[in-house]
Scaffold this active site. Structure first.
Site, PDB file in Angstrom:
ATOM      1  CG  ASP A  52      18.290   8.882  10.023  1.00 47.35           C
ATOM      2  OD1 ASP A  52      19.128   9.488   9.330  1.00 47.35           O
ATOM      3  OD2 ASP A  52      19.257   8.089  10.828  1.00 47.35           O
ATOM      4  CG  ASP A  54      20.757   4.568   8.876  1.00 46.07           C
ATOM      5  OD1 ASP A  54      20.304   5.065   7.868  1.00 46.07           O
ATOM      6  OD2 ASP A  54      21.253   5.142   9.725  1.00 46.07           O
ATOM      7  CG  ASP A 134      31.498   5.721  11.275  1.00 44.73           C
ATOM      8  OD1 ASP A 134      30.786   4.649  11.567  1.00 44.73           O
ATOM      9  OD2 ASP A 134      31.017   6.854  11.009  1.00 44.73           O
TER      10      ASP A 134
HETATM   11  P1  ATP Z   1      22.881  10.067  12.381  1.00 39.92           P
HETATM   12  O1  ATP Z   1      21.846   9.823  13.948  1.00 39.92           O
HETATM   13  O2  ATP Z   1      23.643  11.473  12.569  1.00 39.92           O
HETATM   14  O3  ATP Z   1      22.201   9.795  11.357  1.00 39.92           O
HETATM   15  P2  ATP Z   1      24.333   7.864  11.944  1.00 39.92           P
HETATM   16  O4  ATP Z   1      24.977   7.086  12.745  1.00 39.92           O
HETATM   17  O5  ATP Z   1      23.012   6.939  11.655  1.00 39.92           O
HETATM   18  O6  ATP Z   1      23.969   9.015  12.826  1.00 39.92           O
HETATM   19  P3  ATP Z   1      24.399   8.042   9.238  1.00 39.92           P
HETATM   20  O7  ATP Z   1      25.422   9.199   8.589  1.00 39.92           O
HETATM   21  O8  ATP Z   1      23.034   7.931   8.934  1.00 39.92           O
HETATM   22  O9  ATP Z   1      25.081   8.072  10.660  1.00 39.92           O
HETATM   23  O10 ATP Z   1      25.250   6.786   8.735  1.00 39.92           O
HETATM   24  C1  ATP Z   1      24.571   5.480   8.993  1.00 39.92           C
HETATM   25  C2  ATP Z   1      25.579   4.469   9.203  1.00 39.92           C
HETATM   26  O11 ATP Z   1      26.600   4.359   8.197  1.00 39.92           O
HETATM   27  C3  ATP Z   1      26.592   4.711  10.506  1.00 39.92           C
HETATM   28  O12 ATP Z   1      26.258   4.660  11.705  1.00 39.92           O
HETATM   29  C4  ATP Z   1      27.714   4.032  10.120  1.00 39.92           C
HETATM   30  O13 ATP Z   1      27.723   2.731  10.601  1.00 39.92           O
HETATM   31  C5  ATP Z   1      27.836   3.816   8.593  1.00 39.92           C
HETATM   32  N1  ATP Z   1      28.745   5.137   8.155  1.00 39.92           N
HETATM   33  C6  ATP Z   1      28.188   6.472   7.666  1.00 39.92           C
HETATM   34  N2  ATP Z   1      29.361   7.060   7.262  1.00 39.92           N
HETATM   35  C7  ATP Z   1      30.122   6.270   7.201  1.00 39.92           C
HETATM   36  C8  ATP Z   1      31.644   6.216   6.599  1.00 39.92           C
HETATM   37  N3  ATP Z   1      32.147   7.636   6.068  1.00 39.92           N
HETATM   38  N4  ATP Z   1      32.439   5.289   6.687  1.00 39.92           N
HETATM   39  C9  ATP Z   1      31.899   4.013   7.348  1.00 39.92           C
HETATM   40  N5  ATP Z   1      30.896   3.768   7.599  1.00 39.92           N
HETATM   41  C10 ATP Z   1      29.959   4.912   7.522  1.00 39.92           C
HETATM   42 MG    MG Z   2      21.614   7.535  10.186  1.00 43.19          MG
END
Ligand code: ATP
Ligand code: MG
Length: 422
Positions: A52, A54, A134
């Site tokens: 996905d 962001d 994170d």
């Molecule tokens: P996925 O492919 O599982 O969606 P993702 O890295 O995009 O992985 P998300 O949960 O969609 O993970 O979160 C989007 C972004 O927001 C992350 O890449 C990170 O930069 C930030 N993020 C998400 N959760 C946290 C957290 N608990 N603390 C700090 N930053 C976070």
């Molecule tokens: Mg994501």
């Protein structure tokens, strides 16, 4: 801030969702900064297909909402905007800032005594935002106009070194949000990256903070941990870092003590992973039934030895184990009901009553219950070749499996719920 140009990173813009690009462009036309950020940039760099997309922006949630007809502000602790574009939902987050900045007010910043961020809505610049993410590999920003990647936290270096590293001081970052420990483990398993040593060491100290996290959030995280095709390696890492106990305490204790249970749950995870990879349907109910079996089994055995009728015994054990687990990981009823049905069918499968065979096989949960039975046998439970028996029965009656419509009496008996007074 390191700026990596297209020739060096090689991201092909065609791999980026049109919806995400159009959200970035709309925000930029509105006079704001906007970038594709986080997991999508990480996966593009690793050559994966992003799951996905962001977007990060300096527009506030209200300003973002005003630009899109289909936008909704969601969340309280961490407000974001969901922008629907056709079938896709793009998550738009406003740059986060530091909680000791002038921007921090009680309405935007709230921290518990232990450092947990109860409200994380202080806004800041892109530089601040990168520090508040994170992991280093999750903190890169893609600019669709000049196709550069902004990398302040050396994320690309860590991708090249295959390392999961938390940004900043690990213990402080875990205290702010203990779920980051689960994210470290999840990404390490999914990407097959090592966990950098300080990022790993602080988990031993900070693990107990996970008990502060609301059970509903832990269930959301549970699904991400185990339903994304890397359940087995995630499970083994959770065991190594002793984090499983914050999700399913009783089962975790048994798994830690008895290798056969660890083996059984590992096998369940592995078969779930195989199904995910083959795009076959998977239900968290089966995974939960297997994962919590180490908590169910000793109670079941004790009650059976005490002579309690099996069906009744399993019904009350199912209720207890579900209720206790839900204090930590809130399993919604749509999963806990089928999970309990799978447990309740174990007694029927073991009984092998000749007159009931076809009826049992026709039940909706039969296949899952049978798979659980096989796992139990593999884990060394002595069931007198019950698995072989049901394998043969299916060969003899190949057309009946799972054909019955859902039946009222196949649901666990529950006390009628009292209506809550308004
Ligand atoms: P996925 O492919 O599982 O969606 P993702 O890295 O995009 O992985 P998300 O949960 O969609 O993970 O979160 C989007 C972004 O927001 C992350 O890449 C990170 O930069 C930030 N993020 C998400 N959760 C946290 C957290 N608990 N603390 C700090 N930053 C976070
Ligand atoms: Mg994501």
């Amino acid at each position: 801030m390191r700026v990596i140009d297209k020739a060096s990173h090689g991201i092909d813009q065609a791999a980026i969702s049109r919806a995400a690009l159009s959200v970035v462009h709309r925000l930029r036309e509105g006079g704001f900064e906007a970038f594709i950020v986080g997991g999508a940039v990480r996966d593009l760099l690793i050559n994966g297909q992003p799951k996905d997309f962001d977007v990060a922006t300096n527009a506030t949630p209200e300003q973002t909402k005003a630009l899109f007809r289909s936008a909704r502000i969601i969340g309280r602790r961490f407000q974001i905007v969901h922008v629907r574009q056709g079938r896709e939902i793009i998550e738009v987050t406003t740059y986060r800032g530091h909680h000791d900045s002038d921007e921090a007010k009680p309405s935007t910043s709230k921290q518990s005594e232990k450092g947990l961020l109860l409200r994380d809505n202080v806004y800041g610049s892109l530089e601040d935002d990168a520090k508040r993410r994170d992991l280093t590999v999750n903190a890169m920003y893609y600019d669709p106009d000049d196709e550069s990647v902004l990398d302040q936290q050396s994320g690309l270096e860590d991708i090249e070194a295959r390392l999961i590293r938390i940004i900043g001081d690990p213990a402080t970052r875990y205290r702010e949000d203990p779920v980051r420990m689960l994210r470290v483990v999840r990404f390490s398993a999914r990407l097959q990256f090592d966990i950098e040593s300080e990022t790993a060491e602080a988990i031993a100290v900070c693990g107990p903070l996970l008990s502060e996290i609301p059970a509903a959030r832990l269930f959301d995280e549970f699904l991400k941990l185990f339903m994304s095709g890397h359940a087995k390696s995630t499970f083994l890492l959770l065991c190594n870092y002793d984090l499983l106990r914050y999700l399913t305490p009783e089962a975790a204790e048994r798994i830690a003590k008895e290798p056969r249970y660890k083996q059984m749950v590992t096998a369940a995870m592995q078969s779930t992973d195989q199904r995910v990879r083959k795009d076959r349907p998977v239900t968290p109910a089966f995974l939960l039934a297997a994962m919590l079996w180490p908590a169910v089994q000793p109670r079941y055995e004790a009650l059976a030895q005490a002579g309690e009728p099996q069906a009744q015994a399993m019904n009350s054990i199912g209720q207890q184990v579900t209720a206790e687990t839900c204090l930590h990981t809130a399993i919604p009823k749509r999963f806990s009901i089928p999970m309990r049905e799978m447990w309740e069918m174990q007694g029927k499968l073991e009984a092998r009553k000749p007159k009931r065979i076809v009826d049992i096989m026709s039940q909706r949960r039969f296949r899952a219950a049978y798979d659980l039975l096989l796992l139990r046998e593999q884990a060394g439970e002595q069931l007198d070749d019950c698995g072989v028996f049901w394998t043969e029965q299916q060969q003899l009656n190949p057309d009946v499996v799972g054909t019955a419509p859902p039946r009222e009496d196949s649901k666990p008996t529950r006390r009628p719920r009292r209506r809550r007074r308004q």
